[in-house]
Design a protein around this motif. Structure first.
Motif, PDB file in Angstrom:
ATOM      1  N   LEU B  79      36.305  35.158  39.047  1.00  0.00           N
ATOM      2  CA  LEU B  79      37.544  34.612  39.606  1.00  0.00           C
ATOM      3  C   LEU B  79      38.652  34.523  38.568  1.00  0.00           C
ATOM      4  CD1 LEU B  79      36.002  31.763  41.740  1.00  0.00           C
ATOM      5  CD2 LEU B  79      37.430  33.616  42.627  1.00  0.00           C
ATOM      6  N   ALA B  93      40.860  35.888  41.386  1.00  0.00           N
ATOM      7  CA  ALA B  93      41.820  34.925  41.935  1.00  0.00           C
ATOM      8  C   ALA B  93      43.161  35.129  41.247  1.00  0.00           C
ATOM      9  CB  ALA B  93      41.322  33.506  41.700  1.00  0.00           C
ATOM     10  N   TRP B  96      45.169  29.412  41.184  1.00  0.00           N
ATOM     11  CA  TRP B  96      44.341  28.359  41.754  1.00  0.00           C
ATOM     12  C   TRP B  96      45.060  27.026  41.654  1.00  0.00           C
ATOM     13  CZ3 TRP B  96      42.777  31.728  37.901  1.00  0.00           C
ATOM     14  CH2 TRP B  96      42.863  31.249  36.588  1.00  0.00           C
ATOM     15  N   PHE B 107      40.854  28.466  44.944  1.00  0.00           N
ATOM     16  CA  PHE B 107      41.184  29.761  44.340  1.00  0.00           C
ATOM     17  C   PHE B 107      41.809  30.664  45.393  1.00  0.00           C
ATOM     18  CE2 PHE B 107      37.742  28.133  41.695  1.00  0.00           C
ATOM     19  CZ  PHE B 107      38.162  28.440  40.405  1.00  0.00           C
ATOM     20  N   LEU B 109      42.535  34.369  46.313  1.00  0.00           N
ATOM     21  CA  LEU B 109      42.027  35.665  45.870  1.00  0.00           C
ATOM     22  C   LEU B 109      43.061  36.777  46.016  1.00  0.00           C
ATOM     23  CD1 LEU B 109      39.461  34.021  45.866  1.00  0.00           C
ATOM     24  CD2 LEU B 109      38.322  35.828  47.144  1.00  0.00           C
ATOM     25  N   PHE B 125      31.939  34.853  47.236  1.00  0.00           N
ATOM     26  CA  PHE B 125      31.770  33.831  46.203  1.00  0.00           C
ATOM     27  C   PHE B 125      30.879  32.707  46.722  1.00  0.00           C
ATOM     28  CE2 PHE B 125      35.496  36.051  44.685  1.00  0.00           C
ATOM     29  CZ  PHE B 125      35.211  36.166  43.336  1.00  0.00           C
TER      30      PHE B 125
END
Lengths: 308, 554
Positions: B79, B93, B96, B107, B109, B125
């Motif tokens: 991430l 990500a 966040w 997060f 994406l 995830f």
């Protein structure tokens, strides 16, 4: 003869059983376990791992289940190589290891026996001293020293051969150094054994008889001496072949040969029980079978030996 | 002639075996994987690196070792990631948010795909993090999930009695969710500022159910490179992932060798068969003296520490009873000379735990080298512990066969000189050594620690907090623990560092261990390797960004 072979084959079973029992007990008696890490696993993770791999069962149950699985051809999981089974690991590497071992064996026999014969025929002369010198060096040099020296000289300085990898006949130059390194000790061993055996035969009555009959030197050496002198040499060839085809930790490690030889040592350090058992059983079986082969060969090469 | 016959049989056997092995070797594209000795190094964009051994597992959930991680850093993408200075940057990500109370991280994406063309979505995830927490997986790094809601309950499940359905149901209680394909939410049991570093680890990368990790065939990558060959115990080949949506991949091919023997690995480098080479300690002086090779050396900090701990587990042990004795044994060590003589001068003197290059490093000496002070503290310490010199009978333990003998001998000699006390050095095989540390530690024992992520939490909380499994000293100071917890809650790195520093100062005042040396790399890099990005987090130089490397013509 057939009866003898069958009896000997049946004897291998209890031998392997005892070997497996001793190895299994020692392995579990050794302090430490497969889940020891410098960065510790949590207690719950270790409990889950023991459960997953059946290590929380009593030791005799573990042994019996290992035997049961092995008889069915399942050598179990590897704790270290998580996505692979021991069967997988052995199947992947044994061909390469045996290939290397056979090449080294052939080289040892092809060079070792003539070296010993020449030394004995020129007893206490320059060729004898040379051959003895070579074999003493071969015996006394640890294989990791010889291997590194070969590597530095032929791969780094001269760049004739690659430093690592193994591609079999597809790239024969990858086979040269590991084969030579692996055969140095056996060449010396065979040469010394052959020399001693030849020297003994030289003093035999039948050789003197042949000489007094005026036979040609060549035929005395080939027919009467070498042939008889090699009988004891065959004795060491069995265990030697077993040793070579099951792999050498040092040679496979230094030359990065993808065989099974490395696992003898690494699996013990990692307490990878399944791999330890597989390697030990493989070696024990190879020794047992090849000793049998040697004994059977005796009957053919030594007319004095007959089995019933 | 029997001899001829049996030789013939042996030759035949050899041919049969050769025939048996040839299919596996003939499936490899000939010539491409094995550099031929005579040929000049290729000018094409190929990076050749040694990973040292067969990776135990390239399943991101299960990987715990440096060889596997070295490969996974190129074949997976988490991430969040790092830049060259190890600041956290977006990974999969794009950004966040952390909730006001710090217990929820959301997060968002970006658009990424696996190497097989499938989209990477938030559910992947959820699946991956549940799998990491699954007691049936028993993953070595599962503890990094410890701050996630529900994890501790899940890991307490007894897998011997629980049914699969029960475990599956429990996994649904893990605090991870995917409200939509582009949003992944983590709920934590308490605010933990360092948690975003957990999202940079190889164990937290996305995966889908049914992915397999044992062979190159079918191996799905989420990172810049994809695995095209895996010849077990021999080599691994990576090529660019054409579905990759991150920074441009410059390298056309990465060839990982598995050379177990460090001397052989160095030989391979010197023979131009590797582009990056490690150097065994014994070889360092030779490399330094070699005009050509010394120009190829790359040095730099590595986030690791070499230390000796004191046994405080046994309340009647001398070091549990007396802080002054612990200080005395620390003050007697001339670390500078030790590094110069036993580490070939490679490494930095360590006076505390957090290494330079990580936020929270403190340059203070804390317990300076001072033999006179050590002797005074030794005498006072014996009184404090109510012992005489004859009662001590000390042992220092280490794992044998890994080049620690000369370091331990150095320490023993320094203690002998300072106190006239003979400390017995005991070397044990690795497994036996670790068992001994668990059950009944030596009075003084050797250990090391390397960073999983560049944050002081990983060096302080994981090593010296009372409950940490890696606190082999059994050192416990509730004030230190309280400071570590306060630090974790702070959002601002500056505020965190101030608290971590306080905790480290308190800890060093208690002297539960002797920090000796911070890690330093000593790596050989061929002059044609360009754009290699070494960071102090790497266990293998440049591993985080192999895909950015270019090869100059040579």
């Amino acid at each position: 003869m057939l009866g003898y072979i069958i009896r000997r084959v049946l004897w291998i079973i209890p031998v392997l059983f005892v070997v497996s029992l001793i190895t299994f007990s020692l392995m579990h008696a050794a302090p430490g376990g497969p889940w020891d890490r410098e960065k510790k696993l949590s207690a719950s993770t270790i409990a889950h791992l023991n459960e997953k791999y059946g290590l929380s069962d009593p030791i005799h149950i573990q042994y019996l289940s290992w035997v049961g699985n092995m008889v069915r051809g399942d050598l179990g999981p590897s704790y270290k190589y998580i996505d692979r089974s021991v069967n997988d690991i052995v199947a992947d590497g044994i061909g390469t290891t045996a290939h290397l071992g056979i090449m080294a064996f052939l080289l040892s026999v092809i060079l070792g026996i003539p070296l010993g014969v020449i030394a004995a025929l020129r007893h206490n002369k320059i060729p004898d001293y040379l051959a003895t010198f070579v074999s003493v060096i071969g015996i006394a040099t640890p294989s990791f020293v010889a291997a590194i020296l070969l590597l530095v000289f032929f791969s780094v300085t001269l760049r004739w051969f690659p430093t690592h990898g193994w591609d079999g006949w597809a790239e024969p130059d990858t086979m040269v150094l590991p084969t030579i390194a692996l055969s140095l000790f056996p060449i010396a061993q065979i040469a010394r054994f052959t020399r001693a055996s030849m020297l003994e035969v030289t003093r035999k009555d039948y050789v003197r008889t042949a000489q007094s009959k005026g036979l040609r030197e060549r035929s005395i050496v080939v027919v009467h001496m070498i042939r008889n002198a090699l009988i004891p040499v065959v004795t060491i060839l069995g265990p030697l072949l077993a040793f070579l085809i099951t792999g050498s930790f040092i040679i496979e490690t230094i030359f990065s040969v993808p065989g099974i030889g490395r696992y003898y040592v690494t699996s013990i350090g990692q307490r990878d029980y399944g791999v330890i058992m597989a390697m030990t059983m493989l070696y024990a079986a190879a020794i047992a079978v090849l000793n049998l082969v040697v004994d059977v060969l005796y009957a053919y090469i030594d007319p004095r030996i007959r089995y019933s | 002639m029997w001899f001829k016959k049996s030789m013939g049989a042996l030759v035949a056997l050899g041919l049969v075996l050769a025939a048996c092995t040839s299919p596996s070797s003939s499936t490899e594209p000939s010539g491409s994987t094995q550099p031929s000795a005579s040929q000049a190094p290729p000018a094409e964009q190929v990076l050749r690196v040694d990973i040292g051994n067969e990776p135990p597992s390239l399943d991101p959930t299960q990987a715990t070792d440096s060889a596997s991680i070295q490969v996974l850093r190129s074949t997976t993408f988490p991430l969040a990631y790092f830049d060259e200075e190890l600041s956290v940057t977006p990974g999969i990500a794009d950004d966040w948010d952390v909730s006001a109370d710090g217990t929820e991280i959301t997060f968002h994406l970006g658009d990424y795909k696996y190497s097989n063309g499938e989209d990477i979505v938030a559910d992947d995830f959820v699946y991956s993090w549940q799998r990491l927490s699954d007691p049936r997986e028993a993953a070595g790094y599962s503890y990094v999930m410890a701050d996630v809601v529900g994890f501790n309950e899940i890991s307490a499940i007894d897998t011997a009695t629980a049914t699969d359905a029960e475990i599956d149901a429990a996994l649904q209680t893990l605090g991870v969710s995917a409200p939509d394909p582009k949003t992944f939410v983590v709920k934590l049991t308490h605010a933990a500022s360092y948690f975003v570093y957990i999202a940079t680890l190889w164990v937290t990368v996305p995966q889908k159910a049914g992915m397999t990790w044992g062979e190159a065939d079918g191996y799905v990558s989420s990172g810049p490179m994809v695995m095209t060959e895996w010849n077990h115990n021999s080599n691994i080949v990576l090529e660019p992932n054409t579905n990759w949506n991150g920074d441009e991949v410059k390298i056309a091919r990465i060839e990982f060798s598995m050379i177990d023997d460090p001397a052989a690995s160095l030989a391979a480098y010197e023979a131009d068969e590797l582009d990056i080479g490690g150097v065994p300690t014994q070889e360092i002086p030779r490399i330094q003296d070699d005009p050509e090779l010394s120009a190829q050396v790359l040095e730099g900090a590595v986030l690791s520490i070499y230390y000796f701990g004191f046994d405080m587990k046994d309340p009647n042990g001398p070091f549990a009873k007396s802080k002054l004795l612990r200080r005395a044994f620390s003050e007697a060590i001339d670390k500078e000379t030790m590094i110069a003589t036993t580490f070939s001068g490679i490494g930095l003197v360590a006076n505390s735990l957090v290494p330079p290059g990580m936020p929270g490093y403190q340059a203070d000496e804390f317990i300076p080298y001072n033999v006179a002070q050590a002797q005074a503290d030794f005498a006072a310490g014996l009184v404090e512990a109510g012992l005489t010199e004859a009662d001590l009978n000390l042992q220092v333990g280490y794992n044998s066969g890994s080049n620690h003998e000369d370091k331990v001998d150095f320490l023993v000699e320094q203690w002998r000189t300072a106190f006239g006390v003979e400390v017995e050095a005991v070397g044990l095989e690795w497994g036996a050594y670790l068992t001994r540390l668990n059950e009944d530690p030596f009075d003084i024992f050797r250990l090391g620690w390397g960073a999983d992520y560049p944050h002081p939490n990983n060096f302080l909380t994981d090593l010296i907090s009372c409950a940490s499994g890696n606190n082999n000293m059994a050192y416990c100071n509730p004030d230190v623990d309280a400071l570590l917890l306060q630090a974790a809650v702070k959002k601002d790195l500056g505020e965190q560092v101030a608290l971590y520093n306080q905790a480290q100062e308190l800890m060093m005042a208690d002297a539960p261990l002797i920090p000796l040396r911070f890690g330093q790399r000593f790596t050989l890099i061929k002059p044609w390797v360009q754009n290699l990005v070494p960071t102090s987090q790497d266990s293998s130089t440049g591993e985080l960004f192999y895909y950015k490397v270019t090869i100059a013509s040579h």
